[in-house]
Design a protein around this motif. Structure first.
Motif, mmCIF file in Angstrom:
data_model
loop_
_atom_site.group_PDB
_atom_site.id
_atom_site.type_symbol
_atom_site.label_atom_id
_atom_site.label_comp_id
_atom_site.label_asym_id
_atom_site.label_seq_id
_atom_site.Cartn_x
_atom_site.Cartn_y
_atom_site.Cartn_z
ATOM 1 N N GLN A 187 93.270 104.229 11.370
ATOM 2 C CA GLN A 187 93.987 103.821 12.589
ATOM 3 C C GLN A 187 94.614 102.430 12.422
ATOM 4 N N GLN A 188 93.873 101.557 11.745
ATOM 5 C CA GLN A 188 94.342 100.164 11.574
ATOM 6 C C GLN A 188 95.643 100.119 10.777
ATOM 7 N N PHE A 189 95.785 101.069 9.870
ATOM 8 C CA PHE A 189 96.925 101.008 8.945
ATOM 9 C C PHE A 189 98.159 101.745 9.470
ATOM 10 N N LYS A 190 98.045 102.328 10.667
ATOM 11 C CA LYS A 190 99.177 103.087 11.217
ATOM 12 C C LYS A 190 100.399 102.186 11.356
ATOM 13 N N GLY A 191 101.535 102.670 10.889
ATOM 14 C CA GLY A 191 102.791 101.938 11.089
ATOM 15 C C GLY A 191 103.046 100.808 10.108
ATOM 16 N N MET A 192 102.157 100.625 9.152
ATOM 17 C CA MET A 192 102.386 99.518 8.214
ATOM 18 C C MET A 192 103.475 99.889 7.191
ATOM 19 N N ASP A 193 104.025 98.877 6.565
ATOM 20 C CA ASP A 193 105.031 99.067 5.522
ATOM 21 C C ASP A 193 104.292 99.406 4.214
ATOM 22 N N VAL A 194 104.268 100.692 3.885
ATOM 23 C CA VAL A 194 103.457 101.163 2.757
ATOM 24 C C VAL A 194 103.910 100.541 1.428
ATOM 25 N N ALA A 195 105.217 100.475 1.205
ATOM 26 C CA ALA A 195 105.736 99.936 -0.067
ATOM 27 C C ALA A 195 105.355 98.459 -0.219
ATOM 28 N N GLN A 196 105.455 97.736 0.884
ATOM 29 C CA GLN A 196 105.113 96.305 0.841
ATOM 30 C C GLN A 196 103.621 96.113 0.561
ATOM 31 N N PHE A 197 102.799 96.916 1.243
ATOM 32 C CA PHE A 197 101.348 96.841 1.035
ATOM 33 C C PHE A 197 101.023 97.146 -0.427
ATOM 34 N N HIS A 198 101.643 98.203 -0.940
ATOM 35 C CA HIS A 198 101.390 98.616 -2.315
ATOM 36 C C HIS A 198 101.769 97.502 -3.289
ATOM 37 N N HIS A 199 102.940 96.927 -3.084
ATOM 38 C CA HIS A 199 103.424 95.864 -3.977
ATOM 39 C C HIS A 199 102.503 94.640 -3.905
ATOM 40 N N ASN A 200 102.199 94.214 -2.694
ATOM 41 C CA ASN A 200 101.433 92.970 -2.538
ATOM 42 C C ASN A 200 99.975 93.110 -2.964
ATOM 43 N N LEU A 201 99.349 94.240 -2.629
ATOM 44 C CA LEU A 201 97.947 94.406 -3.054
ATOM 45 C C LEU A 201 97.867 94.537 -4.575
ATOM 46 N N THR A 202 98.863 95.195 -5.170
ATOM 47 C CA THR A 202 98.889 95.314 -6.636
ATOM 48 C C THR A 202 98.984 93.931 -7.268
ATOM 49 N N ASP A 203 99.890 93.106 -6.753
ATOM 50 C CA ASP A 203 100.014 91.733 -7.276
ATOM 51 C C ASP A 203 98.722 90.950 -7.092
ATOM 52 N N GLN A 204 98.101 91.123 -5.925
ATOM 53 C CA GLN A 204 96.881 90.363 -5.639
ATOM 54 C C GLN A 204 95.769 90.743 -6.622
ATOM 55 N N LEU A 205 95.583 92.047 -6.828
ATOM 56 C CA LEU A 205 94.518 92.493 -7.741
ATOM 57 C C LEU A 205 94.856 92.125 -9.187
ATOM 58 N N CYS A 206 96.136 92.163 -9.518
ATOM 59 C CA CYS A 206 96.594 91.764 -10.859
ATOM 60 C C CYS A 206 96.239 90.295 -11.093
ATOM 61 N N GLU A 207 96.576 89.449 -10.127
ATOM 62 C CA GLU A 207 96.304 88.013 -10.272
ATOM 63 C C GLU A 207 94.791 87.752 -10.323
#
Ligand code: HEM
Length: 149
Positions: free
Chosen positions: A64-84
């Motif tokens: 429910q919390q994730f409804k309406g979020m920008d999936v591509a942005q989340f994917h890009h940013n979380l990937t960068d965060q875990l990479c770093e």
């Protein structure tokens, strides 16, 4: 009375300083190539985050919390965060953790659900258990910000 001969203090003092220096070196965020590589570098991490997204959508504890979020942005940013965080050559440029999650009233159950899904996603991508644990350990310092404590 204790004999405070200054000459006797020099060796322990030097040892103490050396230990502090070694401690500081291991505390700074030196890139850790092995964890980043065990995760399959940025491409491997991106695959894990993609699978995490599918698991989030299926998980009634958090979807429910994730409804309406920008999936591509989340994917890009979380990937960068875990990479770093894993020592890779990425820079997280997404929003600040506390501010981003502050209005969500995230519970421990929800935090754990996300961590559990991340572990499952790593499992699905054949990431070795040791590497899974090390990544989770590096995420734990974010807990107070994400829980808004
Ligand atoms: C270890 C735990 C977590 C980490 C590392 C994390 C990290 C992130 C990152 C990197 C983003 C993208 C930031 C951006 O695009 O600027 C994000 C967004 C988001 N997170 Fe978390 N998060 C965690 C836990 C949670 C939990 C437990 C929830 C809710 C149950 C949650 C809900 C959200 C939502 C809804 C967004 C999208 C917000 C939007 O695009 O408006 N997060 N998170």
């Amino acid at each position: 009375m204790t004999n405070l001969n200054p000459k006797r203090l020099i060796a322990p003092l030097m040892l103490g300083m050396a230990m502090v220096l070694v401690g500081c070196q291991s505390m700074n965020s030196q890139p850790d190539a092995s964890l980043y590589q065990q995760l399959g570098e940025r491409e491997g991490i991106a695959n894990v985050v993609e699978d995490l997204l599918y698991l989030i959508v299926e998980d009634d504890r958090i979807n429910q919390q994730f409804k309406g979020m920008d999936v591509a942005q989340f994917h890009h940013n979380l990937t960068d965060q875990l990479c770093e965080l894993s020592g890779g050559p990425c820079t997280y440029t997404g929003r600040e953790m506390r501010e981003l999650h502050s209005d969500m009233a995230i519970t421990d159950t929800q935090f754990n659900a996300l961590a559990e899904n991340l572990i499952l996603a790593m499992e699905q991508n054949d990431i070795p258990t040791g590497a899974q644990n090390r990544l989770i350990k590096r995420l734990l310092p974010l807990y107070p910000d994400i829980r808004n404590l």
